[in-house]
Design an enzyme around this catalytic site. Structure first.
Site, PDB file in Angstrom:
ATOM      1  N   CYS A   1       0.835  -1.202   0.179  1.00 48.78           N
ATOM      2  CA  CYS A   1      -0.025   0.090   0.017  1.00 48.78           C
ATOM      3  C   CYS A   1       0.850   1.393  -0.106  1.00 48.78           C
ATOM      4  O   CYS A   1       1.690   1.594  -1.000  1.00 48.78           O
ATOM      5  CB  CYS A   1      -0.965  -0.098   1.152  1.00 48.78           C
ATOM      6  SG  CYS A   1      -2.393   1.318   1.229  1.00 48.78           S
TER       7      CYS A   1
ATOM      8  N   ASP B   1      -8.773  -3.118  -7.998  1.00 47.48           N
ATOM      9  CA  ASP B   1      -8.147  -2.148  -7.009  1.00 47.48           C
ATOM     10  C   ASP B   1      -8.937  -0.587  -7.763  1.00 47.48           C
ATOM     11  O   ASP B   1      -8.531  -0.015  -8.557  1.00 47.48           O
ATOM     12  CB  ASP B   1      -6.621  -2.048  -6.837  1.00 47.48           C
ATOM     13  CG  ASP B   1      -6.383  -1.141  -6.082  1.00 47.48           C
ATOM     14  OD1 ASP B   1      -6.952  -0.097  -5.463  1.00 47.48           O
ATOM     15  OD2 ASP B   1      -5.196  -1.036  -5.415  1.00 47.48           O
TER      16      ASP B   1
ATOM     17  N   HIS C   1      -7.689  -4.047  -3.941  1.00 43.89           N
ATOM     18  CA  HIS C   1      -6.526  -3.125  -3.026  1.00 43.89           C
ATOM     19  C   HIS C   1      -6.392  -4.117  -1.748  1.00 43.89           C
ATOM     20  O   HIS C   1      -7.501  -4.414  -1.150  1.00 43.89           O
ATOM     21  CB  HIS C   1      -6.972  -1.811  -2.691  1.00 43.89           C
ATOM     22  CG  HIS C   1      -5.823  -1.032  -2.019  1.00 43.89           C
ATOM     23  ND1 HIS C   1      -4.550  -0.531  -2.880  1.00 43.89           N
ATOM     24  CD2 HIS C   1      -5.400  -0.764  -0.838  1.00 43.89           C
ATOM     25  CE1 HIS C   1      -3.725  -0.112  -2.167  1.00 43.89           C
ATOM     26  NE2 HIS C   1      -4.283  -0.109  -0.810  1.00 43.89           N
TER      27      HIS C   1
END
Length: 296
Positions: free
Chosen positions: A175, A232, A264
């Site tokens: 991330c 995502d 995600h």
């Protein structure tokens, strides 16, 4: 620990706009790591992977940084070593049990894995329950130059005090940590391999975060493996493809793997976003990539 003068220059010298020296310093708000899992996102704790410490040494450590001891987590195989180093870069949620477990998984695979708490000066992530607050009060206030210097300190500490081999250095992040992987790869010329799990390529620029990961794509040094989810909604695959193409046009190596149905956070086994097949395939690819490029 300050970085010695002879370790700067071509080894640690980053491109313009990513000065490795800290841009601001303040006292550490967090002096120890989060116990358990973050409170700031939905969790499915029953599915979280737990890796034991059999055959490895693992636990919280204090990493000498420019302004004092920085909390972190280290896992390393038992034995004399030295072992290849993998710097583990957290999500926005801190070095909690998920990140610690990743370090233990890497140690089981033969690595000295170190995860410094890069946001320890900005706020106590163990008490934060709101993602927007973390972004506005912690993430946006952490200078890129600061965490870059902290990663350099963690690598130096791993080599001097944690049985790590600085000649075999890799980095892996998730991330926001995936964004950091792209930037750190552009900073550190002796890096052997970099692995970015769904790191954003765009975003707002500021005085303390002057360049995006996409901006830096053509300036990376080590081969980079980019693991992204096709579902995502926060990171357009087109932006990752653009960064890959930019890097390749500059003669750099980026391998992009897209999991079409993965959202995600597909590797985060403690969250509803976890996708077992994509996570396991990505992990196999990541370990193979480290070995392929000399981090073994």
């Amino acid at each position: 620990m300050s970085i010695p003068d002879d370790a700067r220059g071509t080894t640690l010298g980053g491109p313009e706009g990513l000065d490795p020296r800290p841009l601001s310093r303040r006292g550490f708000v967090m002096t120890s790591l989060i116990t358990g899992l973050t409170l700031a996102t939905a969790r499915v704790e029953a599915q979280a992977i737990t890796t034991d410490a059999e055959g490895i040494e693992a636990g919280e450590v204090k990493i000498p940084a420019a302004d004092g001891p920085m909390p972190g987590y280290r896992a390393v195989p038992r034995g004399e070593g030295p072992f290849p180093i993998v710097l583990v870069i957290e999500e926005i949620f801190g070095v909690h049990d998920y990140i610690k477990d990743i370090c233990r998984r890497l140690a089981k695979a033969g690595y000295c894995a170190v995860a410094p708490e890069l946001y320890a000066r900005q706020g106590d992530l163990s008490t934060m329950t709101d993602v927007k607050t973390i972004i506005s009060e912690v993430i946006s206030k952490t200078p890129d130059g600061e965490w870059i210097a902290d990663l350099d300190a963690a690598a130096a500490w791993a080599a001097s005090a944690a049985k790590g081999d600085l000649a075999r250095l890799g980095v892996m992040g998730w991330c926001r940590g995936g964004r950091a992987v792209w930037l750190y790869d552009a900073h550190r010329t002796d890096l052997k391999a970099a692995i970015a799990w769904y790191g954003p390529l765009g975003g707002e620029r500021s005085a303390i975060q002057p360049r995006t990961a996409g901006d830096m794509a053509g300036e990376i040094h080590a081969p980079l493996l980019a693991l992204y989810g096709g579902a995502d909604s926060s990171i357009p695959i087109a932006s990752v493809e653009e960064a890959r193409d930019k890097a390749r046009a500059a003669g750099k190596s980026v391998e992009l793997i897209v999991y079409p149905e993965a959202p995600h956070g597909f590797h985060a086994d403690y969250r509803p976003s976890y996708r077992k097949d994509a996570a396991e395939d990505g992990w196999r690819r990541a370990l193979a990539f480290l070995k392929q490029h000399g981090v073994a």
